[in-house]
Design an enzyme around this catalytic site. Structure first.
Site, short mmCIF file in Angstrom:
data_model
loop_
_atom_site.label_atom_id
_atom_site.label_comp_id
_atom_site.label_asym_id
_atom_site.label_seq_id
_atom_site.Cartn_x
_atom_site.Cartn_y
_atom_site.Cartn_z
CB SER A 143 -0.96 -0.03 1.19
OG SER A 143 -1.76 1.12 1.20
CG ASP A 192 -3.22 4.07 -1.20
OD1 ASP A 192 -4.06 4.11 -2.12
OD2 ASP A 192 -3.16 3.15 -0.37
CG ASP A 246 -2.97 -0.53 -2.21
OD1 ASP A 246 -2.95 0.62 -1.74
OD2 ASP A 246 -3.58 -1.47 -1.66
CG ASP A 277 -6.45 0.63 -0.67
OD1 ASP A 277 -5.64 1.58 -0.73
OD2 ASP A 277 -6.42 -0.22 0.24
MG MG Z 1 -3.70 1.30 0.11
#
Ligand code: MG
Length: 449
Positions: A95, A238, A240, A242
């Site tokens: 992340s 961010d 990744d 999400d």
């Molecule tokens: Mg993330």
């Protein structure tokens, strides 16, 4: 012993994240699954992605499960693809952590993060070393991956008013933090007819632009860029993707709970339920009440919010860090869906994003840390519950004390030897007073034990 933290298995390459460890992680997950299962696996842009993924895949195949490798994709795209095509999913990502980290996140067949009980089953297999190693003729195969990113973007486009966004003629500055959203958000914006200027939108696992946590100190370039240019919105993900964070047309950072409240204002209707952790701003609850909707609080953690939303058939949910969950899309945090929804709101309102934010209830927030040895934390929590039992409190996660237009949340850090005291109030003076008062009381309680 634990393998999974709050967001999957995380580690540092060359320290705890080595091939031998990762092969075993793959073997444990594979053993947990039925032989012949199909695992969808994708990764973010980290330099170590290929190493981590190869090791995990080798472990999985040795237990007789097949792996569909979809390449680099945002975590929510991997989750959606898992739900549509797999029996299980794995996201190779850390992340927002620095580039030397990587992680393995397990995804259930329904696309949500694996519940804790299931993670424990995998941990049992791992720590007991009881792996199902199949004979040569039953070893799994790697299946070439489908276009998870296109499928993800298409699904988002089917859920927002594309016409309205196209007609608004918006201009957006997009910062992908050199992460997985490089493969989706620029294309989503293009399909929405938005004029987009990109920053850090070339995939690069060294994160040369800035660290991948979308906080103000990392988004200075984006804020300057928006301030100096003629943009309607600045957008950051961010690593990744999400999560999504916004910058207003003047270049001001918009905190995650403001964007959560803003979207809540536009999606909630009479009788709806919104789910959010106890740490979220009162503004979210004020907005929900204004819309005739109800707020249900949970412990901190996106998977907990997602599971609660499924249980209650909630209309919307999210966290104060830019993580937002849209049930019509899927039950997980989804950065690009949050982005598309925000554009729809701006387009339909005909207002500037700063005006929409200014219409929200205004609160001031702050936090302080108090040192507390890890082995004392449980005791301190018990004592806090006793001391504040006469007040209006919520004890879902730490102790939250509710005032008429303020709150204080006292909870232990999961990673550091500290207690955190969060507070929110209608004025800066009241905020300071709360932090001072409760900070001192927590210090005294810790010292007394
Ligand atoms: Mg993330």
């Amino acid at each position: 012993m634990r393998l999974f933290g709050t967001n999957g298995i995380r580690g540092v390459i060359g320290e705890d994240f080595n091939p031998d460890f990762l092969v075993k992680v793959g073997m444990a997950i594979g053993t947990y699954l039925e032989e012949g299962s199909r695992v969808v696996l994708g990764s973010d842009t980290r330099v170590s992605g290929d190493m981590v993924k190869s090791a995990v895949i080798a472990g999985l195949l040795s237990t007789g499960v097949d792996v569909e490798d979809i390449g680099i994709a945002p975590t929510p795209a991997i989750q959606l693809y898992t739900k549509n095509h797999g029996d299980f999913g794995i996201a190779i990502t850390a992340s927002h952590n620095p580039p030397r980290f990587n992680g393995v996140k397990a995804i259930a067949q329904d696309g949500t993060e694996l519940p804790r009980e299931e993670e424990e089953r995998i941990e049992d297999i791992f720590f007991h070393g009881e792996f199902r190693i199949v004979p040569w003729e039953r070893v799994g195969r790697v299946i070439p991956g489908g276009d998870a990113n296109a499928e993800y973007v298409d699904k988002i486009l089917s859920l927002v008013d594309v016409e309205a966004i196209r007609n608004a003629g918006l201009k957006v500055a997009l910062d992908c933090a050199n992460g997985a959203s490089c493969f989706t958000s620029p294309y989503l914006l293009e399909a929405l007819g938005v004029k987009v200027v990109t920053l850090n939108c070339q995939p690069d696992g060294r994160f040369p632009g800035h660290e991948s946590e979308p906080k103000p100190e990392n988004l200075r370039d984006l804020m300057d860029f928006v301030r100096e240019g003629d943009f309607d919105l600045g957008v950051a993900h961010d690593g990744d993707a999400d999560r999504v964070i916004f910058v207003d047309e003047r270049g001001n950072f918009i905190t995650g709970d403001k964007s959560l409240a803003l979207i809540a204002k536009h999606v909630l209707g009479e009788g709806d339920i919104l789910v959010t952790p106890v740490s979220s701003s009162r503004a979210v609850e004020d907005i929900a009440r204004e819309r005739g909707a109800k707020v249900v609080y949970t412990k901190v953690g996106a998977p907990i919010v997602a599971r609660k939303m499924i249980e209650l058939n909630a209309r919307f949910g999210g966290e104060e860090n830019g993580g937002m969950i849209f049930p019509e899309m899927q039950y997980c945090r989804d950065g690009a869906m949050g982005l598309a929804k925000m554009l729809e709101i701006i387009a339909k309102s005909g207002k500037k994003i700063s005006e929409l934010v200014a219409e929200l209830p205004r609160y001031y927030q702050g936090k302080i840390s108090v040192r507390c040895d890890n082995d004392k934390k449980e005791k301190v929590l018990e004592r806090l519950r006793e001391v504040y039992s006469g007040e209006n409190i919520i004890t879902l996660d730490g102790v939250k004390i509710l005032g008429d237009d303020w709150w204080v949340l006292i909870r232990p850090s999961g990673t550091e030897p500290i207690y955190r005291v969060y507070a929110e109030a209608k004025s800066e003076e009241k905020l300071e007073e709360l932090l001072k008062k409760y900070g001192r009381e927590v210090e005294e309680i810790i010292a007394s034990l």
